[in-house]
Scaffold this active site. Sequence first.
Site, mmCIF file in Angstrom:
data_model
loop_
_atom_site.group_PDB
_atom_site.id
_atom_site.type_symbol
_atom_site.label_atom_id
_atom_site.label_comp_id
_atom_site.label_asym_id
_atom_site.label_seq_id
_atom_site.Cartn_x
_atom_site.Cartn_y
_atom_site.Cartn_z
ATOM 1 N N ASP A 226 -5.866 -0.517 -0.572
ATOM 2 C CA ASP A 226 -6.971 -0.718 0.383
ATOM 3 C C ASP A 226 -7.207 0.528 1.220
ATOM 4 O O ASP A 226 -6.298 1.029 1.882
ATOM 5 C CB ASP A 226 -6.661 -1.907 1.292
ATOM 6 C CG ASP A 226 -6.491 -3.192 0.479
ATOM 7 O OD1 ASP A 226 -7.195 -3.337 -0.535
ATOM 8 O OD2 ASP A 226 -5.643 -4.019 0.851
ATOM 9 N N GLN B 38 0.517 -6.417 0.830
ATOM 10 C CA GLN B 38 -0.458 -7.515 0.890
ATOM 11 C C GLN B 38 0.111 -8.649 1.727
ATOM 12 O O GLN B 38 0.543 -9.688 1.210
ATOM 13 C CB GLN B 38 -0.835 -7.979 -0.533
ATOM 14 C CG GLN B 38 -1.630 -6.949 -1.329
ATOM 15 C CD GLN B 38 -2.974 -6.592 -0.686
ATOM 16 O OE1 GLN B 38 -3.581 -7.399 0.013
ATOM 17 N NE2 GLN B 38 -3.439 -5.351 -0.918
ATOM 18 N N ASP C 113 -3.836 6.278 2.678
ATOM 19 C CA ASP C 113 -4.768 6.550 3.780
ATOM 20 C C ASP C 113 -4.150 6.385 5.151
ATOM 21 O O ASP C 113 -4.828 6.638 6.142
ATOM 22 C CB ASP C 113 -6.003 5.656 3.657
ATOM 23 C CG ASP C 113 -5.680 4.184 3.868
ATOM 24 O OD1 ASP C 113 -4.612 3.741 3.393
ATOM 25 O OD2 ASP C 113 -6.488 3.485 4.506
ATOM 26 N N ASP D 24 -2.080 3.942 -3.065
ATOM 27 C CA ASP D 24 -2.304 2.826 -2.171
ATOM 28 C C ASP D 24 -3.610 2.151 -2.611
ATOM 29 O O ASP D 24 -4.447 2.782 -3.261
ATOM 30 C CB ASP D 24 -2.400 3.353 -0.737
ATOM 31 C CG ASP D 24 -2.850 2.282 0.217
ATOM 32 O OD1 ASP D 24 -2.188 1.230 0.265
ATOM 33 O OD2 ASP D 24 -3.878 2.493 0.898
#
Length: 592
Positions: A36, A78, A148, A34
Amino acid sequence: MPQVEPDQRRSARVVARSGRVGGAPRLFDAVLLDRDGTLIEDVPYNGDPERVRPMPGARAALDELRTAGLRLAVVTNQSGLAKGLFTRAQLRAVHARVEELLGPFDAWLVCPHDDEDRCGCRKPAPKMIHSAARRLGTTPRQCVLIGDIGRDVTAALAAGAQAVLVPTPLTRPAETSAAPWVAADLSTAVAEILRRQTAIAPAAHRPAAASAAVPSVAAAGSAPTLVTAGPARRSRASGGAGTVLVVRSDSAGDVVVTGPGIRAVAAHAHRVVLLCGPRGRAAADLLPGVDTVVVHQLPWIDPAPAPVTGPDIATLTATLAAVNADEAVIFTSYHQSPLPLALLLRTVGVARISAISDDYPGSLLDIRHRVPVGVPEPERALSLAAAAGYPLPPDDEPALRLRPVPPPPARAGAPGYVVLHPGSAAQSRGLPPDLAVEIVRTLVTAGHRVVVTGGPDEVALTAQVAGGLAADLGGRTELADLAATVAGAAAVIVGNTGPAHLAAAYGVPVVSLFAPTVPFGQWGPWRVPTVRLGDPDAPCRGTRAATCPVPGHPCLSRIWPEEVLTALTLLGVAPSRPPRSAGATALARSGR
Ligand SMILES: [Zn+2]
Protein backbone atom coordinates in the site's frame (compact mmCIF):
# COMPACT_ATOMS: atom_id res chain seq x y z
CA MET A 1 49.22 -16.68 -6.79
CA PRO A 2 48.67 -19.53 -9.25
CA GLN A 3 50.78 -19.30 -12.37
CA VAL A 4 48.03 -18.94 -14.88
CA GLU A 5 47.24 -16.10 -17.20
CA PRO A 6 44.49 -13.94 -15.76
CA ASP A 7 42.54 -14.07 -18.99
CA GLN A 8 42.60 -17.85 -18.98
CA ARG A 9 41.31 -17.88 -15.45
CA ARG A 10 38.62 -15.46 -16.40
CA SER A 11 37.43 -17.38 -19.42
CA ALA A 12 37.38 -20.59 -17.40
CA ARG A 13 35.04 -18.87 -15.00
CA VAL A 14 32.84 -17.59 -17.79
CA VAL A 15 32.45 -21.12 -19.12
CA ALA A 16 31.78 -22.49 -15.66
CA ARG A 17 28.93 -20.08 -15.12
CA SER A 18 26.80 -20.63 -18.15
CA GLY A 19 24.09 -18.21 -19.05
CA ARG A 20 25.51 -15.15 -17.35
CA VAL A 21 27.82 -13.01 -19.39
CA GLY A 22 31.01 -12.34 -17.51
CA GLY A 23 29.90 -14.33 -14.50
CA ALA A 24 30.32 -11.55 -11.94
CA PRO A 25 28.14 -12.05 -8.87
CA ARG A 26 25.11 -9.84 -8.63
CA LEU A 27 24.35 -7.24 -6.01
CA PHE A 28 20.68 -8.19 -5.90
CA ASP A 29 18.76 -11.40 -6.57
CA ALA A 30 15.38 -10.09 -5.57
CA VAL A 31 13.30 -6.97 -5.01
CA LEU A 32 10.83 -6.91 -2.13
CA LEU A 33 7.94 -4.50 -2.45
CA ASP A 34 5.67 -2.95 0.11
CA ARG A 35 2.06 -3.00 -1.12
CA ASP A 36 0.00 0.00 0.00
CA GLY A 37 1.47 3.32 -1.09
CA THR A 38 4.22 1.59 -3.04
CA LEU A 39 2.64 -0.79 -5.59
CA ILE A 40 -0.94 0.40 -5.29
CA GLU A 41 -2.65 3.48 -3.95
CA ASP A 42 -3.11 3.33 -0.19
CA VAL A 43 -6.82 2.72 0.44
CA PRO A 44 -6.98 2.08 4.20
CA TYR A 45 -8.11 -1.46 5.08
CA ASN A 46 -9.27 -2.19 1.57
CA GLY A 47 -11.05 -5.50 1.04
CA ASP A 48 -12.53 -4.60 -2.34
CA PRO A 49 -10.68 -5.64 -5.55
CA GLU A 50 -12.51 -2.93 -7.48
CA ARG A 51 -10.70 -0.25 -5.47
CA VAL A 52 -7.19 -1.44 -6.39
CA ARG A 53 -5.33 1.32 -8.28
CA PRO A 54 -1.69 0.80 -9.31
CA MET A 55 0.84 3.52 -8.52
CA PRO A 56 1.99 5.39 -11.63
CA GLY A 57 4.42 3.41 -13.78
CA ALA A 58 4.24 0.35 -11.53
CA ARG A 59 3.54 -2.25 -14.22
CA ALA A 60 6.36 -1.09 -16.49
CA ALA A 61 8.83 -0.82 -13.59
CA LEU A 62 8.03 -4.33 -12.36
CA ASP A 63 8.35 -5.74 -15.86
CA GLU A 64 11.83 -4.21 -16.12
CA LEU A 65 12.85 -6.03 -12.94
CA ARG A 66 11.36 -9.29 -14.25
CA THR A 67 13.22 -8.89 -17.55
CA ALA A 68 16.46 -8.33 -15.63
CA GLY A 69 15.97 -11.69 -13.93
CA LEU A 70 15.15 -10.33 -10.48
CA ARG A 71 12.64 -12.21 -8.38
CA LEU A 72 9.80 -10.23 -6.81
CA ALA A 73 7.96 -10.56 -3.53
CA VAL A 74 5.38 -8.42 -1.78
CA VAL A 75 5.87 -7.85 1.96
CA THR A 76 2.86 -6.16 3.51
CA ASN A 77 1.39 -5.37 6.93
CA GLN A 78 -2.37 -6.02 6.86
CA SER A 79 -3.63 -5.26 10.35
CA GLY A 80 -7.13 -5.00 8.87
CA LEU A 81 -7.23 -8.79 9.27
CA ALA A 82 -6.54 -8.53 13.02
CA LYS A 83 -9.08 -5.72 13.30
CA GLY A 84 -11.70 -7.79 11.44
CA LEU A 85 -12.11 -5.11 8.77
CA PHE A 86 -11.85 -7.60 5.92
CA THR A 87 -11.59 -11.36 5.55
CA ARG A 88 -8.76 -13.52 4.25
CA ALA A 89 -10.94 -14.31 1.22
CA GLN A 90 -11.30 -10.61 0.50
CA LEU A 91 -7.54 -10.16 0.89
CA ARG A 92 -6.94 -12.97 -1.61
CA ALA A 93 -9.32 -11.29 -4.05
CA VAL A 94 -7.45 -8.00 -3.68
CA HIS A 95 -4.13 -9.75 -4.32
CA ALA A 96 -5.52 -11.54 -7.35
CA ARG A 97 -6.53 -8.14 -8.69
CA VAL A 98 -3.05 -6.73 -7.97
CA GLU A 99 -1.48 -9.55 -10.00
CA GLU A 100 -4.01 -9.03 -12.78
CA LEU A 101 -2.93 -5.39 -13.03
CA LEU A 102 0.77 -5.64 -12.20
CA GLY A 103 1.78 -9.15 -13.25
CA PRO A 104 2.82 -12.13 -11.13
CA PHE A 105 4.91 -12.03 -7.97
CA ASP A 106 7.12 -14.91 -6.87
CA ALA A 107 5.94 -14.68 -3.27
CA TRP A 108 3.45 -12.85 -1.08
CA LEU A 109 4.28 -12.26 2.58
CA VAL A 110 1.47 -10.88 4.74
CA CYS A 111 1.50 -9.97 8.42
CA PRO A 112 -2.09 -10.34 9.65
CA HIS A 113 -1.34 -8.87 13.11
CA ASP A 114 -1.71 -5.51 14.79
CA ASP A 115 0.84 -3.60 16.88
CA GLU A 116 -0.51 -4.94 20.17
CA ASP A 117 -0.04 -8.54 19.01
CA ARG A 118 3.75 -7.95 19.31
CA CYS A 119 4.39 -10.48 16.57
CA GLY A 120 7.77 -10.89 14.92
CA CYS A 121 6.50 -10.29 11.41
CA ARG A 122 4.88 -6.85 11.45
CA LYS A 123 7.25 -4.32 9.93
CA PRO A 124 9.49 -2.77 11.30
CA ALA A 125 10.33 -6.27 12.57
CA PRO A 126 12.50 -8.00 9.99
CA LYS A 127 10.96 -11.49 9.98
CA MET A 128 9.00 -11.04 6.73
CA ILE A 129 12.21 -9.94 4.99
CA HIS A 130 13.97 -13.10 6.14
CA SER A 131 10.97 -15.23 5.12
CA ALA A 132 10.70 -13.60 1.71
CA ALA A 133 14.40 -14.13 1.00
CA ARG A 134 14.09 -17.78 2.00
CA ARG A 135 11.01 -18.27 -0.19
CA LEU A 136 12.89 -16.72 -3.12
CA GLY A 137 15.92 -18.94 -2.59
CA THR A 138 18.28 -16.13 -1.60
CA THR A 139 19.49 -14.21 1.45
CA PRO A 140 18.32 -10.85 2.82
CA ARG A 141 21.55 -9.13 1.87
CA GLN A 142 20.92 -9.99 -1.77
CA CYS A 143 17.53 -8.30 -1.54
CA VAL A 144 16.51 -4.68 -1.86
CA LEU A 145 13.17 -3.46 -0.57
CA ILE A 146 11.13 -0.61 -1.98
CA GLY A 147 8.69 0.99 0.45
CA ASP A 148 7.02 4.27 1.32
CA ILE A 149 7.47 4.61 5.08
CA GLY A 150 10.14 4.25 7.75
CA ARG A 151 8.82 0.87 8.93
CA ASP A 152 9.65 -0.63 5.54
CA VAL A 153 13.20 0.74 5.61
CA THR A 154 13.81 -0.32 9.21
CA ALA A 155 12.63 -3.87 8.55
CA ALA A 156 14.84 -4.21 5.49
CA LEU A 157 17.97 -2.82 7.15
CA ALA A 158 17.44 -4.90 10.30
CA ALA A 159 17.44 -8.00 8.11
CA GLY A 160 20.59 -6.91 6.28
CA ALA A 161 18.76 -6.02 3.05
CA GLN A 162 19.07 -2.68 1.31
CA ALA A 163 16.12 -0.31 1.10
CA VAL A 164 14.82 2.42 -1.16
CA LEU A 165 12.24 4.83 0.19
CA VAL A 166 9.76 6.24 -2.33
CA PRO A 167 7.99 8.90 -0.28
CA THR A 168 4.32 9.77 -0.63
CA PRO A 169 2.56 12.77 0.91
CA LEU A 170 1.94 10.53 3.94
CA THR A 171 5.63 9.81 4.52
CA ARG A 172 7.02 11.76 7.47
CA PRO A 173 9.94 14.03 6.54
CA ALA A 174 12.16 12.46 9.23
CA GLU A 175 11.61 9.04 7.63
CA THR A 176 12.81 10.40 4.32
CA SER A 177 15.85 12.01 5.97
CA ALA A 178 16.77 8.77 7.74
CA ALA A 179 16.51 6.53 4.68
CA PRO A 180 19.75 5.35 3.09
CA TRP A 181 18.37 5.77 -0.39
CA VAL A 182 15.41 7.85 -1.62
CA ALA A 183 13.81 7.82 -5.07
CA ALA A 184 11.12 10.12 -6.43
CA ASP A 185 8.92 7.32 -7.74
CA LEU A 186 8.86 3.60 -8.41
CA SER A 187 10.31 3.92 -11.92
CA THR A 188 13.28 5.92 -10.63
CA ALA A 189 13.86 3.43 -7.83
CA VAL A 190 13.89 0.55 -10.29
CA ALA A 191 16.18 2.35 -12.71
CA GLU A 192 18.68 3.02 -9.90
CA ILE A 193 18.53 -0.59 -8.67
CA LEU A 194 19.33 -1.81 -12.18
CA ARG A 195 22.04 0.84 -12.65
CA ARG A 196 23.76 -0.19 -9.42
CA GLN A 197 23.43 -3.84 -10.36
CA THR A 198 25.10 -3.21 -13.72
CA ALA A 199 27.76 -0.88 -12.33
CA ILE A 200 29.48 -3.64 -10.35
CA ALA A 201 28.84 -6.44 -12.87
CA PRO A 202 28.91 -4.99 -16.36
CA ALA A 203 28.21 -7.32 -19.24
CA ALA A 204 31.57 -6.76 -20.89
CA HIS A 205 35.00 -6.86 -19.28
CA ARG A 206 38.08 -4.73 -19.65
CA PRO A 207 37.11 -2.02 -22.14
CA ALA A 208 39.81 -1.63 -24.76
CA ALA A 209 41.29 1.51 -23.26
CA ALA A 210 44.69 1.08 -24.86
CA SER A 211 43.33 1.51 -28.37
CA ALA A 212 40.83 4.27 -27.72
CA ALA A 213 41.71 7.28 -29.81
CA VAL A 214 38.76 9.41 -28.85
CA PRO A 215 36.65 9.49 -25.72
CA SER A 216 33.88 6.91 -25.86
CA VAL A 217 31.15 5.81 -23.55
CA ALA A 218 31.93 2.40 -22.12
CA ALA A 219 28.99 1.94 -19.82
CA ALA A 220 25.39 2.98 -20.13
CA GLY A 221 23.51 4.90 -17.48
CA SER A 222 23.43 8.33 -15.96
CA ALA A 223 27.10 8.25 -14.94
CA PRO A 224 29.03 6.81 -17.83
CA THR A 225 32.59 5.64 -17.67
CA LEU A 226 34.56 7.72 -20.10
CA VAL A 227 37.42 5.93 -21.74
CA THR A 228 39.68 8.85 -22.53
CA ALA A 229 42.63 8.91 -24.85
CA GLY A 230 45.87 8.54 -22.98
CA PRO A 231 49.52 8.72 -23.90
CA ALA A 232 51.29 5.88 -25.66
CA ARG A 233 51.08 2.81 -23.45
CA ARG A 234 53.09 -0.30 -23.02
CA SER A 235 51.35 -3.11 -24.80
CA ARG A 236 49.92 -5.70 -22.51
CA ALA A 237 50.59 -8.73 -24.66
CA SER A 238 49.03 -11.11 -22.16
CA GLY A 239 45.84 -9.05 -22.15
CA GLY A 240 45.75 -9.41 -18.38
CA ALA A 241 47.19 -7.63 -15.41
CA GLY A 242 50.60 -8.24 -13.90
CA THR A 243 51.33 -6.06 -10.90
CA VAL A 244 48.46 -3.74 -10.04
CA LEU A 245 48.94 -0.91 -7.56
CA VAL A 246 45.71 -0.23 -5.71
CA VAL A 247 45.44 2.90 -3.60
CA ARG A 248 43.24 3.87 -0.69
CA SER A 249 44.55 6.48 1.62
CA ASP A 250 42.90 7.60 4.86
CA SER A 251 41.63 5.61 7.83
CA ALA A 252 41.03 1.96 8.73
CA GLY A 253 37.34 2.20 7.88
CA ASP A 254 38.12 3.61 4.43
CA VAL A 255 40.49 0.72 3.74
CA VAL A 256 37.93 -1.86 4.92
CA VAL A 257 35.12 -0.52 2.71
CA THR A 258 37.46 -0.60 -0.30
CA GLY A 259 38.15 -4.28 0.33
CA PRO A 260 35.59 -5.67 -2.17
CA GLY A 261 37.05 -3.51 -4.95
CA ILE A 262 40.56 -4.66 -4.09
CA ARG A 263 39.49 -8.32 -4.01
CA ALA A 264 37.99 -7.85 -7.47
CA VAL A 265 41.31 -6.53 -8.78
CA ALA A 266 43.21 -9.32 -7.02
CA ALA A 267 41.10 -11.98 -8.72
CA HIS A 268 42.56 -10.93 -12.09
CA ALA A 269 46.08 -9.75 -11.22
CA HIS A 270 49.31 -11.60 -10.59
CA ARG A 271 50.25 -9.31 -7.74
CA VAL A 272 48.44 -6.58 -5.83
CA VAL A 273 50.32 -3.84 -4.00
CA LEU A 274 48.23 -1.59 -1.75
CA LEU A 275 49.35 1.97 -1.08
CA CYS A 276 47.67 3.29 2.06
CA GLY A 277 48.26 5.91 4.73
CA PRO A 278 49.66 5.20 8.19
CA ARG A 279 46.19 5.23 9.76
CA GLY A 280 44.98 2.54 7.35
CA ARG A 281 48.00 0.26 7.67
CA ALA A 282 46.60 -2.16 10.26
CA ALA A 283 43.38 -2.59 8.28
CA ALA A 284 45.37 -3.16 5.09
CA ASP A 285 47.06 -6.11 6.76
CA LEU A 286 43.62 -7.69 7.31
CA LEU A 287 42.46 -7.38 3.68
CA PRO A 288 42.29 -10.55 1.59
CA GLY A 289 43.90 -10.27 -1.84
CA VAL A 290 46.68 -7.84 -0.90
CA ASP A 291 50.19 -9.19 -1.48
CA THR A 292 52.22 -6.19 -0.35
CA VAL A 293 51.42 -3.02 1.57
CA VAL A 294 53.31 0.23 1.12
CA VAL A 295 52.62 3.21 3.37
CA HIS A 296 52.79 6.89 2.60
CA GLN A 297 50.69 9.75 3.86
CA LEU A 298 49.18 11.58 0.90
CA PRO A 299 48.97 15.27 1.79
CA TRP A 300 46.07 15.92 -0.61
CA ILE A 301 43.95 13.23 1.07
CA ASP A 302 44.86 13.12 4.76
CA PRO A 303 42.52 15.11 7.05
CA ALA A 304 45.51 16.39 9.05
CA PRO A 305 47.98 16.80 6.22
CA ALA A 306 51.66 17.52 6.56
CA PRO A 307 53.04 20.28 4.30
CA VAL A 308 53.95 19.24 0.76
CA THR A 309 57.74 19.24 0.43
CA GLY A 310 60.06 18.37 -2.40
CA PRO A 311 61.87 15.65 -0.46
CA ASP A 312 58.58 14.01 0.62
CA ILE A 313 57.26 13.92 -2.94
CA ALA A 314 60.65 12.58 -4.10
CA THR A 315 60.37 9.78 -1.51
CA LEU A 316 56.84 8.97 -2.62
CA THR A 317 57.87 8.96 -6.28
CA ALA A 318 60.74 6.59 -5.51
CA THR A 319 58.35 4.33 -3.58
CA LEU A 320 55.95 4.28 -6.53
CA ALA A 321 58.77 3.54 -8.98
CA ALA A 322 59.96 0.63 -6.82
CA VAL A 323 56.52 -1.00 -7.01
CA ASN A 324 57.07 -1.32 -10.77
CA ALA A 325 53.33 -1.55 -11.36
CA ASP A 326 51.85 -2.33 -14.76
CA GLU A 327 48.63 -0.62 -13.80
CA ALA A 328 47.09 1.39 -11.00
CA VAL A 329 43.56 1.65 -9.65
CA ILE A 330 43.19 4.69 -7.40
CA PHE A 331 40.25 4.37 -5.02
CA THR A 332 38.94 7.54 -3.41
CA SER A 333 35.92 8.85 -1.60
CA TYR A 334 33.78 11.36 -3.42
CA HIS A 335 35.45 14.50 -2.08
CA GLN A 336 38.98 13.25 -2.75
CA SER A 337 41.02 13.69 -5.91
CA PRO A 338 43.01 10.88 -7.53
CA LEU A 339 44.77 13.27 -9.90
CA PRO A 340 47.89 14.29 -7.92
CA LEU A 341 48.79 10.63 -7.46
CA ALA A 342 47.94 9.84 -11.08
CA LEU A 343 50.43 12.51 -12.14
CA LEU A 344 53.20 10.96 -10.03
CA LEU A 345 52.32 7.49 -11.35
CA ARG A 346 52.60 8.79 -14.91
CA THR A 347 56.06 10.16 -14.17
CA VAL A 348 57.24 6.69 -13.10
CA GLY A 349 55.77 5.12 -16.22
CA VAL A 350 52.60 3.40 -15.03
CA ALA A 351 50.89 2.63 -18.29
CA ARG A 352 47.25 2.31 -17.30
CA ILE A 353 45.55 4.26 -14.54
CA SER A 354 41.91 4.05 -13.47
CA ALA A 355 40.09 6.29 -11.03
CA ILE A 356 36.86 8.09 -10.30
CA SER A 357 37.22 11.77 -11.12
CA ASP A 358 34.61 14.44 -11.61
CA ASP A 359 37.43 16.84 -12.40
CA TYR A 360 38.73 16.70 -15.95
CA PRO A 361 41.77 14.37 -15.89
CA GLY A 362 43.37 15.21 -19.23
CA SER A 363 45.85 12.46 -19.99
CA LEU A 364 46.30 11.43 -16.35
CA LEU A 365 43.67 8.68 -16.47
CA ASP A 366 42.98 5.91 -18.95
CA ILE A 367 39.73 4.90 -17.29
CA ARG A 368 37.90 7.89 -15.89
CA HIS A 369 34.92 6.53 -14.02
CA ARG A 370 31.97 8.50 -12.66
CA VAL A 371 29.69 7.56 -9.77
CA PRO A 372 26.61 9.43 -8.54
CA VAL A 373 26.70 10.84 -5.00
CA GLY A 374 25.20 8.56 -2.36
CA VAL A 375 26.25 5.15 -3.65
CA PRO A 376 27.62 2.99 -0.80
CA GLU A 377 31.41 3.31 -0.61
CA PRO A 378 32.05 -0.43 -1.21
CA GLU A 379 29.87 -0.32 -4.33
CA ARG A 380 31.66 2.79 -5.48
CA ALA A 381 34.95 0.89 -5.24
CA LEU A 382 33.50 -2.23 -6.90
CA SER A 383 32.15 -0.18 -9.79
CA LEU A 384 35.56 1.40 -10.37
CA ALA A 385 37.21 -2.03 -10.32
CA ALA A 386 34.61 -3.30 -12.79
CA ALA A 387 35.07 -0.27 -15.05
CA ALA A 388 38.82 -0.94 -15.01
CA GLY A 389 38.09 -4.49 -16.17
CA TYR A 390 38.12 -6.26 -12.82
CA PRO A 391 34.67 -7.50 -11.84
CA LEU A 392 34.34 -9.67 -8.75
CA PRO A 393 34.83 -13.32 -9.68
CA PRO A 394 31.86 -15.69 -9.46
CA ASP A 395 33.19 -17.41 -6.34
CA ASP A 396 33.23 -14.12 -4.44
CA GLU A 397 30.32 -11.89 -3.46
CA PRO A 398 29.75 -8.17 -2.98
CA ALA A 399 30.40 -8.04 0.77
CA LEU A 400 33.00 -6.68 3.14
CA ARG A 401 35.51 -9.35 4.12
CA LEU A 402 38.62 -9.47 6.29
CA ARG A 403 41.11 -12.19 7.05
CA PRO A 404 40.10 -14.61 9.82
CA VAL A 405 41.00 -13.44 13.32
CA PRO A 406 41.75 -15.44 16.48
CA PRO A 407 39.06 -15.92 19.15
CA PRO A 408 38.19 -12.81 21.17
CA PRO A 409 40.39 -12.00 24.17
CA ALA A 410 39.39 -13.78 27.38
CA ARG A 411 38.50 -10.48 29.02
CA ALA A 412 35.58 -10.11 26.61
CA GLY A 413 33.92 -13.08 28.27
CA ALA A 414 31.78 -15.87 26.81
CA PRO A 415 30.01 -15.43 23.45
CA GLY A 416 26.81 -13.40 23.54
CA TYR A 417 28.31 -10.09 24.65
CA VAL A 418 27.59 -6.82 22.86
CA VAL A 419 30.37 -4.36 22.04
CA LEU A 420 29.92 -0.66 22.71
CA HIS A 421 32.56 1.43 20.94
CA PRO A 422 31.98 5.01 22.09
CA GLY A 423 34.88 6.85 20.47
CA SER A 424 35.86 7.98 17.01
CA ALA A 425 38.86 9.71 15.52
CA ALA A 426 36.35 12.39 14.48
CA GLN A 427 34.62 13.72 17.60
CA SER A 428 31.51 14.57 15.55
CA ARG A 429 30.95 10.88 14.85
CA GLY A 430 31.64 9.58 18.36
CA LEU A 431 29.03 9.03 21.07
CA PRO A 432 28.50 11.69 23.71
CA PRO A 433 30.16 10.10 26.80
CA ASP A 434 27.13 10.67 29.03
CA LEU A 435 24.93 8.82 26.56
CA ALA A 436 27.40 5.94 26.33
CA VAL A 437 27.39 5.66 30.14
CA GLU A 438 23.60 5.52 30.16
CA ILE A 439 23.52 2.93 27.37
CA VAL A 440 25.81 0.65 29.37
CA ARG A 441 23.66 1.02 32.48
CA THR A 442 20.46 0.33 30.56
CA LEU A 443 21.83 -2.68 28.70
CA VAL A 444 23.39 -4.25 31.80
CA THR A 445 20.15 -3.73 33.74
CA ALA A 446 18.31 -5.53 30.95
CA GLY A 447 20.70 -8.49 31.23
CA HIS A 448 23.15 -7.77 28.41
CA ARG A 449 26.87 -8.31 28.94
CA VAL A 450 28.69 -5.31 27.51
CA VAL A 451 32.29 -4.96 26.34
CA VAL A 452 33.57 -1.39 25.86
CA THR A 453 36.31 -0.94 23.27
CA GLY A 454 38.50 1.96 22.31
CA GLY A 455 41.96 2.88 21.10
CA PRO A 456 45.06 3.70 23.17
CA ASP A 457 44.06 7.37 23.29
CA GLU A 458 40.56 6.55 24.55
CA VAL A 459 41.45 4.84 27.83
CA ALA A 460 39.84 7.49 30.02
CA LEU A 461 36.69 7.42 27.90
CA THR A 462 36.27 3.64 27.97
CA ALA A 463 36.94 3.51 31.72
CA GLN A 464 34.26 6.14 32.29
CA VAL A 465 31.79 4.38 29.98
CA ALA A 466 32.42 0.88 31.34
CA GLY A 467 32.01 2.26 34.85
CA GLY A 468 32.54 -1.08 36.60
CA LEU A 469 29.46 -2.51 34.87
CA ALA A 470 31.04 -3.57 31.57
CA ALA A 471 34.32 -5.16 30.56
CA ASP A 472 36.73 -2.36 29.66
CA LEU A 473 38.97 -3.29 26.73
CA GLY A 474 39.93 0.29 26.02
CA GLY A 475 43.54 0.81 25.02
CA ARG A 476 44.23 -2.91 25.02
CA THR A 477 43.29 -3.43 21.44
CA GLU A 478 45.47 -3.43 18.39
CA LEU A 479 43.21 -3.34 15.33
CA ALA A 480 43.48 -7.13 14.95
CA ASP A 481 42.46 -7.56 18.62
CA LEU A 482 39.61 -5.10 18.15
CA ALA A 483 38.54 -7.06 15.05
CA ALA A 484 38.63 -10.29 17.08
CA THR A 485 36.52 -8.71 19.83
CA VAL A 486 34.03 -7.40 17.26
CA ALA A 487 33.94 -10.68 15.33
CA GLY A 488 33.00 -12.55 18.52
CA ALA A 489 30.19 -10.17 19.50
CA ALA A 490 26.43 -10.67 19.20
CA ALA A 491 26.12 -7.04 18.08
CA VAL A 492 28.14 -3.84 17.98
CA ILE A 493 26.86 -0.43 19.08
CA VAL A 494 28.95 2.22 17.40
CA GLY A 495 28.98 5.58 15.64
CA ASN A 496 30.00 6.10 12.05
CA THR A 497 33.56 4.86 12.51
CA GLY A 498 35.87 1.93 11.75
CA PRO A 499 34.41 -0.78 14.02
CA ALA A 500 31.05 -0.44 12.21
CA HIS A 501 32.77 -1.68 9.07
CA LEU A 502 34.72 -4.35 10.98
CA ALA A 503 31.36 -5.63 12.24
CA ALA A 504 29.93 -5.67 8.72
CA ALA A 505 33.00 -7.59 7.52
CA TYR A 506 32.43 -10.30 10.13
CA GLY A 507 28.64 -10.38 9.71
CA VAL A 508 27.96 -8.95 13.17
CA PRO A 509 24.76 -6.84 13.45
CA VAL A 510 25.24 -3.12 14.07
CA VAL A 511 23.29 -0.57 16.09
CA SER A 512 24.51 2.48 14.19
CA LEU A 513 24.41 5.73 16.16
CA PHE A 514 24.95 7.66 12.98
CA ALA A 515 25.84 11.35 12.96
CA PRO A 516 24.48 12.69 9.67
CA THR A 517 27.66 14.64 8.79
CA VAL A 518 27.99 12.34 5.76
CA PRO A 519 25.22 10.42 3.93
CA PHE A 520 24.05 7.29 5.74
CA GLY A 521 23.47 5.48 2.45
CA GLN A 522 27.08 6.02 1.51
CA TRP A 523 28.78 5.35 4.84
CA GLY A 524 26.36 3.20 6.85
CA PRO A 525 27.25 -0.45 7.58
CA TRP A 526 26.98 -2.29 4.28
CA ARG A 527 25.02 -5.50 3.75
CA VAL A 528 24.81 -6.43 7.43
CA PRO A 529 21.76 -6.25 9.73
CA THR A 530 21.65 -2.66 10.97
CA VAL A 531 19.41 -0.36 12.97
CA ARG A 532 20.07 3.34 12.55
CA LEU A 533 19.55 5.69 15.50
CA GLY A 534 20.10 9.42 15.91
CA ASP A 535 18.56 12.56 14.45
CA PRO A 536 19.05 12.48 10.67
CA ASP A 537 17.98 16.13 10.38
CA ALA A 538 20.40 17.60 12.94
CA PRO A 539 22.12 20.81 11.79
CA CYS A 540 25.39 18.92 11.26
CA ARG A 541 23.75 17.06 8.35
CA GLY A 542 26.00 16.98 5.31
CA THR A 543 28.71 19.19 6.83
CA ARG A 544 31.41 16.45 6.88
CA ALA A 545 32.55 18.17 10.08
CA ALA A 546 35.16 16.31 12.13
CA THR A 547 34.20 18.26 15.23
CA CYS A 548 30.49 18.67 15.92
CA PRO A 549 29.56 22.22 14.85
CA VAL A 550 26.44 22.28 17.03
CA PRO A 551 26.49 22.79 20.82
CA GLY A 552 25.48 19.63 22.68
CA HIS A 553 26.09 17.21 19.77
CA PRO A 554 22.28 16.96 19.31
CA CYS A 555 22.29 14.41 16.48
CA LEU A 556 23.33 11.73 18.96
CA SER A 557 22.82 13.17 22.44
CA ARG A 558 19.03 12.96 22.11
CA ILE A 559 19.04 9.19 21.61
CA TRP A 560 17.27 7.39 24.46
CA PRO A 561 19.23 4.41 25.84
CA GLU A 562 16.00 2.40 25.58
CA GLU A 563 16.12 2.89 21.80
CA VAL A 564 19.34 0.87 21.81
CA LEU A 565 17.58 -1.94 23.68
CA THR A 566 14.75 -1.91 21.14
CA ALA A 567 17.28 -1.94 18.31
CA LEU A 568 18.99 -5.02 19.75
CA THR A 569 15.60 -6.74 19.94
CA LEU A 570 14.93 -5.91 16.27
CA LEU A 571 18.30 -7.44 15.44
CA GLY A 572 17.34 -10.60 17.32
CA VAL A 573 19.99 -10.09 20.03
CA ALA A 574 18.58 -11.20 23.37
CA PRO A 575 20.13 -10.49 26.78
CA SER A 576 22.40 -13.33 27.88
CA ARG A 577 21.36 -13.02 31.55
CA PRO A 578 18.10 -12.33 33.39
CA PRO A 579 17.43 -8.62 33.95
CA ARG A 580 19.11 -7.13 37.01
CA SER A 581 17.18 -5.44 39.75
CA ALA A 582 17.82 -1.74 40.13
CA GLY A 583 19.46 -2.37 43.51
CA ALA A 584 21.95 -4.85 42.09
CA THR A 585 22.86 -2.37 39.38
CA ALA A 586 23.41 0.39 41.93
CA LEU A 587 25.72 -1.90 43.90
CA ALA A 588 27.68 -2.81 40.81
CA ARG A 589 27.99 0.84 39.82
CA SER A 590 29.42 1.73 43.19
CA GLY A 591 32.02 -0.99 42.67
CA ARG A 592 30.93 -3.22 45.57
ZN1 LIG B 1 2.75 -10.27 12.29
